[in-house]
Design an enzyme around this catalytic site. Structure first.
Site, PDB file in Angstrom:
ATOM      1  N   ARG A  87      37.915  32.998  42.395  1.00 34.62           N
ATOM      2  CA  ARG A  87      38.546  33.012  41.062  1.00 34.62           C
ATOM      3  C   ARG A  87      39.732  33.981  41.109  1.00 34.62           C
ATOM      4  O   ARG A  87      39.568  35.143  41.489  1.00 34.62           O
ATOM      5  CB  ARG A  87      37.527  33.468  40.011  1.00 34.62           C
ATOM      6  CG  ARG A  87      38.115  33.664  38.641  1.00 34.62           C
ATOM      7  CD  ARG A  87      37.068  34.014  37.575  1.00 34.62           C
ATOM      8  NE  ARG A  87      37.741  34.190  36.310  1.00 34.62           N
ATOM      9  CZ  ARG A  87      37.879  35.367  35.678  1.00 34.62           C
ATOM     10  NH1 ARG A  87      37.350  36.468  36.170  1.00 34.62           N
ATOM     11  NH2 ARG A  87      38.556  35.434  34.538  1.00 34.62           N
ATOM     12  N   HIS A 131      45.621  36.691  32.592  1.00 33.00           N
ATOM     13  CA  HIS A 131      44.790  37.888  32.802  1.00 33.00           C
ATOM     14  C   HIS A 131      45.690  39.088  32.504  1.00 33.00           C
ATOM     15  O   HIS A 131      45.936  39.926  33.363  1.00 33.00           O
ATOM     16  CB  HIS A 131      44.215  37.892  34.219  1.00 33.00           C
ATOM     17  CG  HIS A 131      43.019  38.781  34.401  1.00 33.00           C
ATOM     18  ND1 HIS A 131      41.801  38.328  34.860  1.00 33.00           N
ATOM     19  CD2 HIS A 131      42.856  40.110  34.186  1.00 33.00           C
ATOM     20  CE1 HIS A 131      40.934  39.345  34.939  1.00 33.00           C
ATOM     21  NE2 HIS A 131      41.565  40.437  34.539  1.00 33.00           N
ATOM     22  N   GLU A 176      39.083  37.382  28.847  1.00 31.25           N
ATOM     23  CA  GLU A 176      38.710  38.493  27.973  1.00 31.25           C
ATOM     24  C   GLU A 176      39.730  38.742  26.871  1.00 31.25           C
ATOM     25  O   GLU A 176      40.361  39.828  26.817  1.00 31.25           O
ATOM     26  CB  GLU A 176      38.492  39.761  28.807  1.00 31.25           C
ATOM     27  CG  GLU A 176      37.434  39.595  29.886  1.00 31.25           C
ATOM     28  CD  GLU A 176      37.183  40.881  30.696  1.00 31.25           C
ATOM     29  OE1 GLU A 176      37.971  41.833  30.574  1.00 31.25           O
ATOM     30  OE2 GLU A 176      36.192  40.915  31.438  1.00 31.25           O
ATOM     31  N   ASN A 299      31.826  37.233  31.264  1.00 31.87           N
ATOM     32  CA  ASN A 299      31.916  38.454  32.063  1.00 31.87           C
ATOM     33  C   ASN A 299      30.964  39.468  31.457  1.00 31.87           C
ATOM     34  O   ASN A 299      31.052  39.775  30.267  1.00 31.87           O
ATOM     35  CB  ASN A 299      33.336  39.028  32.033  1.00 31.87           C
ATOM     36  CG  ASN A 299      34.360  38.103  32.666  1.00 31.87           C
ATOM     37  OD1 ASN A 299      34.006  37.082  33.261  1.00 31.87           O
ATOM     38  ND2 ASN A 299      35.629  38.460  32.547  1.00 31.87           N
ATOM     39  N   TYR A 301      29.133  43.341  32.051  1.00 27.33           N
ATOM     40  CA  TYR A 301      29.050  44.600  32.804  1.00 27.33           C
ATOM     41  C   TYR A 301      27.949  45.522  32.305  1.00 27.33           C
ATOM     42  O   TYR A 301      27.303  46.194  33.087  1.00 27.33           O
ATOM     43  CB  TYR A 301      30.401  45.331  32.750  1.00 27.33           C
ATOM     44  CG  TYR A 301      31.444  44.653  33.603  1.00 27.33           C
ATOM     45  CD1 TYR A 301      31.588  44.957  34.948  1.00 27.33           C
ATOM     46  CD2 TYR A 301      32.272  43.660  33.066  1.00 27.33           C
ATOM     47  CE1 TYR A 301      32.520  44.318  35.748  1.00 27.33           C
ATOM     48  CE2 TYR A 301      33.212  43.007  33.847  1.00 27.33           C
ATOM     49  CZ  TYR A 301      33.325  43.337  35.194  1.00 27.33           C
ATOM     50  OH  TYR A 301      34.244  42.691  35.970  1.00 27.33           O
ATOM     51  N   GLU A 353      32.554  37.184  35.914  1.00 26.04           N
ATOM     52  CA  GLU A 353      32.693  38.555  36.414  1.00 26.04           C
ATOM     53  C   GLU A 353      31.388  39.298  36.192  1.00 26.04           C
ATOM     54  O   GLU A 353      30.762  39.184  35.134  1.00 26.04           O
ATOM     55  CB  GLU A 353      33.794  39.345  35.688  1.00 26.04           C
ATOM     56  CG  GLU A 353      35.194  38.960  36.049  1.00 26.04           C
ATOM     57  CD  GLU A 353      36.241  39.814  35.336  1.00 26.04           C
ATOM     58  OE1 GLU A 353      35.946  40.977  34.979  1.00 26.04           O
ATOM     59  OE2 GLU A 353      37.345  39.301  35.116  1.00 26.04           O
TER      60      GLU A 353
HETATM   61  O1  IFM Z   1      39.014  44.980  36.335  1.00 27.99           O
HETATM   62  C1  IFM Z   1      38.563  44.420  35.153  1.00 27.99           C
HETATM   63  C2  IFM Z   1      39.039  42.987  35.028  1.00 27.99           C
HETATM   64  O2  IFM Z   1      40.419  42.905  35.081  1.00 27.99           O
HETATM   65  C3  IFM Z   1      38.575  42.386  33.728  1.00 27.99           C
HETATM   66  N1  IFM Z   1      37.171  42.577  33.516  1.00 27.99           N
HETATM   67  C4  IFM Z   1      36.637  43.894  33.730  1.00 27.99           C
HETATM   68  C5  IFM Z   1      37.059  44.428  35.075  1.00 27.99           C
HETATM   69  C6  IFM Z   1      36.472  45.832  35.301  1.00 27.99           C
HETATM   70  O3  IFM Z   1      36.906  46.715  34.324  1.00 27.99           O
END
Ligand code: IFM
Length: 452
Positions: A87, A131, A176, A299, A301, A353
């Site tokens: 990606r 992005h 995002e 995504n 985290y 992500e």
């Molecule tokens: O590095 C970033 C990415 O560009 C977008 N999502 C989160 C990642 C980590 O912060």
């Protein structure tokens, strides 16, 4: 280095064995460099990063991982990981320097060659159109605060989809949009660095509108590759079992997840208490935004911790925090996937992500990043559990292929499976890269199944 890294559980292996795409992800501004070469126009991130005080030590993506020059070696590196898919994002100012008008043959040629090289190695290309690197010339005309930018984006999307669409495995409009709206226009920590909450809300609408206009234009042009959008999402947990915490959790979820999901899938914005601003929406906008999608990228985290107490109850750290200070909470990924599966009629989902920043050190030519292996393994367990529970998750892209420019944090935060020595641009696969490859091979029945 650890001799044996933990492998996936038998149930996770079973769940992920079939119909699952394994990938790695990057984004243009974070890896390409060559910011002033071959006709690339300036983006808002060039401007922002070169504004004193905006990024760590004034670091920029001018050089980054020099991927623009090293892309052939990087494609070989991706292939060496044994993944199915890559990606990446297209830098709008590289292919259309002013964001409208003339196209840049050198920039277009770069992505043509990249896609062809991936395909030649049997790696599926998954592209993202935006992005965060808006052409500065469009910012000078108002950027995402201007409704006109949505139409400029749709024109760009249609052109790129005509050019690459027959060779891409998927094409996402935005990455995002919450970050562009809130970090870029409300908190000011990302480009273009504005601090205006009402404007940020309007920007979020223009981003979604641009997505819908782009999908409509690409479908009208006969583009056949699957089209989607990538959203950053989190589960939300209350600190205490109180009405105040539950109310806060509802508001946080509405702001972060529903603000994007409701218009995309239900054709309306949430109007919960706690949502302070509403965008100007023209007749027909929501129908455009609600255009059916072929996939949704999520995504993930960390989770959101809702504590209304003053001072707030501290967020637990049972599994530790990453080098970004984000709580490691894999269970939240399963919770989130099962929740959005209940609340929306989802198309196939990709985890576009997921990954961990870690203070990696290169020692004796190797990087022992055991905590990253634990992070990836535990999040894959969560994905596997969600799949077993009926969520149609089709793949997982580790963020990121290699260490890169982490926006306002500069080069200090290392997310990669591959270590980058920025002084020499040497790439060194970390222990996690070897673990990832062995895990994938094992699930295909060719390898040891995750023993590093
Ligand atoms: O590095 C970033 C990415 O560009 C977008 N999502 C989160 C990642 C980590 O912060």
């Amino acid at each position: 280095m650890r001799s044996i890294a933990p492998s996936l559980s038998p149930s996770a292996r079973e769940s992920l064995r079939e119909g699952f795409t394994w990938g790695v992800a990057t984004a243009a501004y974070q890896i390409e460099g060559a910011a002033h070469e071959d006709g690339r126009g300036p983006s808002i991130w060039d401007t922002f990063a070169h504004t004193p005080g905006k990024t760590r030590n004034g670091e920029s993506g001018d050089v980054a991982c020099d991927h623009y020059h090293r892309w052939q070696d990087d494609v070989a590196l991706i292939a060496s990981l044994g993944v199915d898919a890559y990606r990446f994002s297209i830098a709008w100012p590289r292919v259309q320097p002013l964001g409208q008008g003339a196209w840049n043959p050198a920039g277009l040629g770069f992505y043509d060659r990249l896609v062809d090289a991936l395909l030649a190695r049997g790696i599926q290309p998954h592209a993202t159109l935006y992005h965060w690197d808006l052409p500065q010339a469009l910012q000078d005309h108002g950027g995402w605060a201007s409704r006109d930018t949505a139409q400029r984006f749709a024109d760009y999307a249609e052109f790129m989809a005509r050019r690459l669409g027959d060779r891409l495995r998927t094409l996402a409009t935005h990455n995002e949009p919450w970050c562009t709206a809130v970090l870029g226009h409300q908190i000011g920590k990302f480009a273009p660095g504005l601090c205006d909450p009402a404007l940020a809300t309007q920007v979020s609408h223009h981003l979604l509108l641009s997505h819908g206009l782009a999908v409509r234009a690409m479908r009208a042009a006969g583009v056949t590759c699957p089209l989607g959008i990538v959203l950053n999402q989190s589960s939300v947990d209350t600190a205490e079992d109180t009405e105040a915490d539950r109310a806060l959790a509802r508001t946080e979820y509405a702001r972060f997840v529903r603000w994007y999901m409701d218009p995309l899938f239900h054709g309306r914005y949430p109007d919960d208490p706690g949502i302070e601003h509403r965008p100007v929406v023209q007749d027909g906008d929501l129908a455009i935004i609600q255009a059916p999608l072929d996939f949704l990228g999520i995504n993930y985290y960390t989770r959101i911790w809702a504590s209304a107490a003053q001072p707030p109850r501290p967020q637990p750290k049972a599994l530790g925090v990453t080098d970004m200070g984000w709580e490691i909470h894999p269970r939240g990924l399963q919770d989130l996937l099962e929740r959005v599966h209940r609340e929306y009629r989802l198309p196939p989902v990709y985890i576009t992500e997921n990954g961990m920043a870690h203070a990696d050190r290169l020692q004796d030519g190797a990087v022992d990043d055991g905590p990253r292996i634990d992070y990836v393994r535990s999040h894959l367990e969560a994905v596997a559990a969600a799949r077993a529970a009926g969520v149609d998750v089709r793949g997982y892209f580790y963020w990121s292929l290699m260490d890169n420019y982490e926006w306002d944090s500069g080069y200090d935060k290392r997310f990669g499976l591959v270590y980058v020595d920025y002084a020499t641009q040497r790439r060194v696969p970390k222990a996690s890269a070897h673990w990832y490859r062995h895990t994938i091979e094992g699930l295909r029945g060719r390898g040891t199944g995750g023993h590093g």
